[in-house]
Design a protein around this motif. Structure first.
Motif, PDB file in Angstrom:
ATOM      1  N   GLU A  45      -3.118   6.463 -20.498  1.00 28.29           N
ATOM      2  CA  GLU A  45      -2.769   5.769 -19.259  1.00 28.29           C
ATOM      3  C   GLU A  45      -3.107   6.681 -18.084  1.00 28.29           C
ATOM      4  O   GLU A  45      -2.954   7.887 -18.149  1.00 28.29           O
ATOM      5  N   THR A  99     -10.115   2.840  -7.515  1.00 28.26           N
ATOM      6  CA  THR A  99     -11.488   3.164  -7.942  1.00 28.26           C
ATOM      7  C   THR A  99     -11.528   4.499  -8.678  1.00 28.26           C
ATOM      8  O   THR A  99     -12.155   4.621  -9.733  1.00 28.26           O
ATOM      9  N   LYS A 147     -10.055   4.154 -12.143  1.00 28.98           N
ATOM     10  CA  LYS A 147     -10.984   3.544 -13.096  1.00 28.98           C
ATOM     11  C   LYS A 147     -12.031   4.547 -13.573  1.00 28.98           C
ATOM     12  O   LYS A 147     -12.379   4.591 -14.758  1.00 28.98           O
ATOM     13  N   LEU A 152     -10.363   6.994 -15.982  1.00 33.25           N
ATOM     14  CA  LEU A 152     -10.044   6.324 -17.249  1.00 33.25           C
ATOM     15  C   LEU A 152     -11.304   6.098 -18.074  1.00 33.25           C
ATOM     16  O   LEU A 152     -11.314   6.362 -19.284  1.00 33.25           O
ATOM     17  N   ASP A 153     -12.380   5.608 -17.437  1.00 29.41           N
ATOM     18  CA  ASP A 153     -13.633   5.384 -18.167  1.00 29.41           C
ATOM     19  C   ASP A 153     -14.171   6.674 -18.757  1.00 29.41           C
ATOM     20  O   ASP A 153     -14.661   6.705 -19.887  1.00 29.41           O
ATOM     21  N   GLU A 213      -8.825  -2.449 -25.827  1.00 28.51           N
ATOM     22  CA  GLU A 213      -8.432  -2.788 -24.469  1.00 28.51           C
ATOM     23  C   GLU A 213      -6.912  -2.900 -24.360  1.00 28.51           C
ATOM     24  O   GLU A 213      -6.221  -3.213 -25.331  1.00 28.51           O
ATOM     25  N   GLU A 218      -3.886  -4.636 -21.752  1.00 25.40           N
ATOM     26  CA  GLU A 218      -3.648  -5.581 -20.666  1.00 25.40           C
ATOM     27  C   GLU A 218      -2.612  -5.004 -19.699  1.00 25.40           C
ATOM     28  O   GLU A 218      -1.530  -4.583 -20.120  1.00 25.40           O
ATOM     29  N   CYS A 257      -5.021  -7.648 -15.708  1.00 24.11           N
ATOM     30  CA  CYS A 257      -6.348  -7.032 -15.825  1.00 24.11           C
ATOM     31  C   CYS A 257      -6.458  -6.364 -17.174  1.00 24.11           C
ATOM     32  O   CYS A 257      -5.456  -5.907 -17.752  1.00 24.11           O
ATOM     33  N   TYR A 314      -8.144  -3.263 -19.182  1.00 26.16           N
ATOM     34  CA  TYR A 314      -8.756  -1.947 -19.013  1.00 26.16           C
ATOM     35  C   TYR A 314      -8.934  -1.303 -20.381  1.00 26.16           C
ATOM     36  O   TYR A 314      -8.155  -1.574 -21.294  1.00 26.16           O
ATOM     37  N   PRO A 315      -9.947  -0.431 -20.566  1.00 27.57           N
ATOM     38  CA  PRO A 315     -10.946  -0.007 -19.568  1.00 27.57           C
ATOM     39  C   PRO A 315     -12.037  -1.051 -19.381  1.00 27.57           C
ATOM     40  O   PRO A 315     -12.338  -1.807 -20.299  1.00 27.57           O
ATOM     41  N   GLU A 316     -12.631  -1.043 -18.196  1.00 25.97           N
ATOM     42  CA  GLU A 316     -13.689  -2.003 -17.910  1.00 25.97           C
ATOM     43  C   GLU A 316     -15.034  -1.543 -18.472  1.00 25.97           C
ATOM     44  O   GLU A 316     -15.846  -2.363 -18.877  1.00 25.97           O
TER      45      GLU A 316
END
Length: 645
Positions: A57, A64, A67, A70-71, A89, A91, A100, A102-104
């Motif tokens: 987490e 931004t 993200k 995290l990526d 993933e 939620e 949403c 994640y991760p995208e």
């Protein structure tokens, strides 16, 4: 919050949630505290060597950045999963009901041309080769089939790819910076000092000669320094604020140089009186017309600190400064001062400085409250003025390549050439050893002579250059590139031409009576070819005598002494073999000298070796390139010392 306020690692993050009405806490399904972001994690979630399932987490104040972090973490962890490069993933449900996943891990595509990459790097490779270079840098690339267009796929691990130039940089890294061919710039330009900086340097020398000591203070200061201590409201100063100041001492960009000088005096109160300090530096002022919302302004500030105010000293310094700038004490077309009111200065002891009817600064005796707030105990006088108006226009004006610097910044107190009328050279002859400079043949001869020279004689500007400059009836045309380059360079020396070294040779022929005799001008033309042949014969004879005399004079060879630091890869490198390899580098004009081994640390030693080189034949770049070619021995080469002989 009280517990971790003194913790050296966690105290920096308390302010993020300290003043919030509620604190974020993460529980699991059993109600056990897992984390209190962004302060600390619970002991229950510690990872051990036996941990198989890892839940990542990430919390941040910027979505931004969260993200991106995290990526990056997820992709790095994924290679160690039971099924490599797979992740699960999660939620995320927001308080407003928004969800949403994640991760995208987003992939995005950019398009650019192979010609664009080649032009920016300075290479000439095919589009297929460029695509291969980018693929090598983990940027999967392929040809689109439309011209030389390349489609580049950017993975989530490359968050540093923001602009097309970042892609070009990766292509250059893959190609190898050392493999890029060195090229000579196509433009032939002449550098000159920025006019504002040149004026600043001249003022610094003369103000120091007047008995004042120069100081350099910080460009950032506290709000109190430019506000309360000067008797002003911070909102009225127009100061640019730092959004995240690290200390209370650096909260805003200074709008005046005075606080820095007063703080310097406060730190040196034990020094003998009087204290006379000055500074010429930039201040920052808000300006909505600028793209960044602020601009720099060059200021001159001086203070006098003694048992008596010494207003006459500061007033005299202002008069001397105006004298140096060539401004006359005249209302309207020169400078004058008139009474003014300012919270910084004592009532009735403040004056405003006007030049050409415009205010450029103030001077006076500081208010006792201002002196006390800066922890001073004696009276003080100060002067602060803007020096940019003396250049004719703002120093932020664009510099063009085709307009000489002296033409861009015109000072109304100087002529366009930067020379006072009383400093202009008297009328001189246009006849030189290269021919008549009023004729195309003479100009072409001088242009050819200067093709490999910076000056007419030697390696620095001399009176020979100024004499040849005066012999030119007008500026040469741009097609004579060498002569134009020399002309623009010598023109920058016009203000100090009288201090240039003298020369023994006279390259400009003196004026004769015939040059002034109007009767010698044949208004109806002349058919006397004998006179022309005689003049041509004398010209050739003089040129031959000059060349013969010049050939007998031994050429001055410029040499330099260089000390190189050659660093090996590790402590196992054979230093004797390394030195032997370095000394094996042989060039014309290179002479190796003494060497020694200098300890660096952890058992590693570097080779320090000296050499003498001829400047025209050997450069430091050539030496470094030749030595680093022994890449199995040499890690890097640095120039430790460089002295002209």
């Amino acid at each position: 919050m009280s517990l971790y306020r003194t913790d050296s690692h966690l105290k920096h993050y308390l302010h993020i949630i300290e003043d919030k009405p509620v604190y974020p806490v993460i529980y699991d399904s059993n109600g056990i505290v897992l984390s209190m972001p962004p302060i600390i994690n619970g002991d229950h979630t510690k990872i051990s060597l036996k941990t198989k399932n890892v839940f990542i987490e990430c919390t941040a104040t910027d979505l931004t950045k969260a993200k991106v972090v995290l990526d990056t973490l997820v992709t790095m962890f994924s290679q160690y999963c039971s099924q490599p490069f797979t992740v699960e993933e999660a939620e995320v449900v927001y308080p407003d009901g928004k969800t949403c996943l994640y991760p995208e891990l987003p992939y995005r595509k950019e398009k650019l041309s192979g010609e664009f990459v080649n032009r920016k790097i300075g290479i000439n490779e095919s589009t297929e080769t460029v695509a291969q270079l980018l693929t090598r840098m983990c940027l999967l690339s392929k040809l689109t089939g439309v011209g030389d267009q390349i489609e580049v796929e950017i993975p989530p691990t490359r968050s540093d790819i923001i602009h097309a130039c970042d892609i070009v940089e990766d292509a250059a890294i893959a190609y190898g910076f050392n493999n890029i061919t060195r090229t000579t710039p196509r433009s032939y330009t002449v550098a000159t000092q920025f006019p504002l900086n040149k004026l600043t340097e001249l003022l610094r020398q003369d103000v120091a000669a007047a008995g004042f000591t120069e100081v350099l203070t910080f460009a950032l200061c506290s709000k109190e320094d430019v506000g309360d201590k000067l008797g002003k409201k911070i909102s009225e100063t127009g100061a640019a604020h730092i959004s995240n100041p690290k200390t209370a001492e650096f909260q805003v960009a200074r709008t005046t140089l005075l606080p820095g000088l007063l703080k310097t005096i406060a730190a040196n109160k034990k020094m003998p009186l009087p204290l006379k300090l000055f500074e010429i530096s930039d201040v920052v002022l808000k300006d909505k017309s600028k793209d960044v919302g602020a601009r720099n302004s060059r200021r001159f500030c001086a203070v006098y600190y003694n048992k008596s105010p010494g207003f006459e000293v500061i007033h005299g310094l202002m008069d001397r400064t105006m004298q140096l700038l060539g401004v006359k004490p005249l209302r309207g077309e020169g400078y004058h001062i008139q009474a003014a009111e300012d919270s910084i200065f004592f009532p009735g002891r403040c004056a405003e400085i006007f030049v050409d009817g415009k205010s450029v600064g103030r001077l006076g005796v500081l208010h006792p409250n201002v002196v006390t707030r800066f922890e001073l105990t004696m009276p003080c006088s100060a002067l602060e003025m803007d020096i940019e108006p003396f250049l004719g226009q703002s120093a932020e004006a664009l510099l063009t390549l085709d307009i000489p610097m002296q033409g861009v910044f015109k000072n109304k107190y100087l002529t366009q050439e930067g020379v006072r009328p009383d400093q202009r050279a008297p009328l001189t002859s246009t006849k030189t050893v290269f021919g008549d400079l009023s004729s195309p043949a003479g100009l072409a001869a001088l242009d050819s002579y200067l093709s490999d020279k910076s000056y007419v004689e030697g390696f620095m500007a001399t009176q020979a250059d100024t004499a040849m400059f005066d012999a030119l009836p007008s500026a040469p045309c741009p097609t004579l590139c060498h002569l134009s380059r020399w002309y623009n360079h010598i023109r920058s020396f016009q203000t100090e031409r009288t201090h240039l070294p003298t020369v023994k040779k006279e390259l400009v022929l003196p004026l004769t009576d015939e040059d002034h005799d109007d009767d010698d001008i044949d208004l109806f033309g002349s058919d006397d070819e004998a006179e022309n042949e005689e003049a041509e014969r004398i010209k050739k004879q003089r040129l031959a005598e000059y060349e013969a005399k010049k050939s007998k004079k031994p050429a001055l060879v410029a040499k330099s002494s260089i000390l190189l630091d050659v660093k090996p890869w590790d402590d196992e490198t054979d230093m004797a073999e390394l030195e032997e390899r370095v000394r094996s580098v042989s060039m014309e004009g290179l002479l190796w000298g003494r060497s020694k081994l200098v300890p660096v640390g952890y058992g590693i030693r570097k080779l320090q070796i000296g050499c003498v080189v001829e400047d025209d034949k050997v450069g430091t770049d050539l030496l470094e390139e030749a030595i680093t070619a022994f890449d199995q021995y040499v890690q890097s080469v640095d120039v430790a010392a460089f002295n002209k002989i």
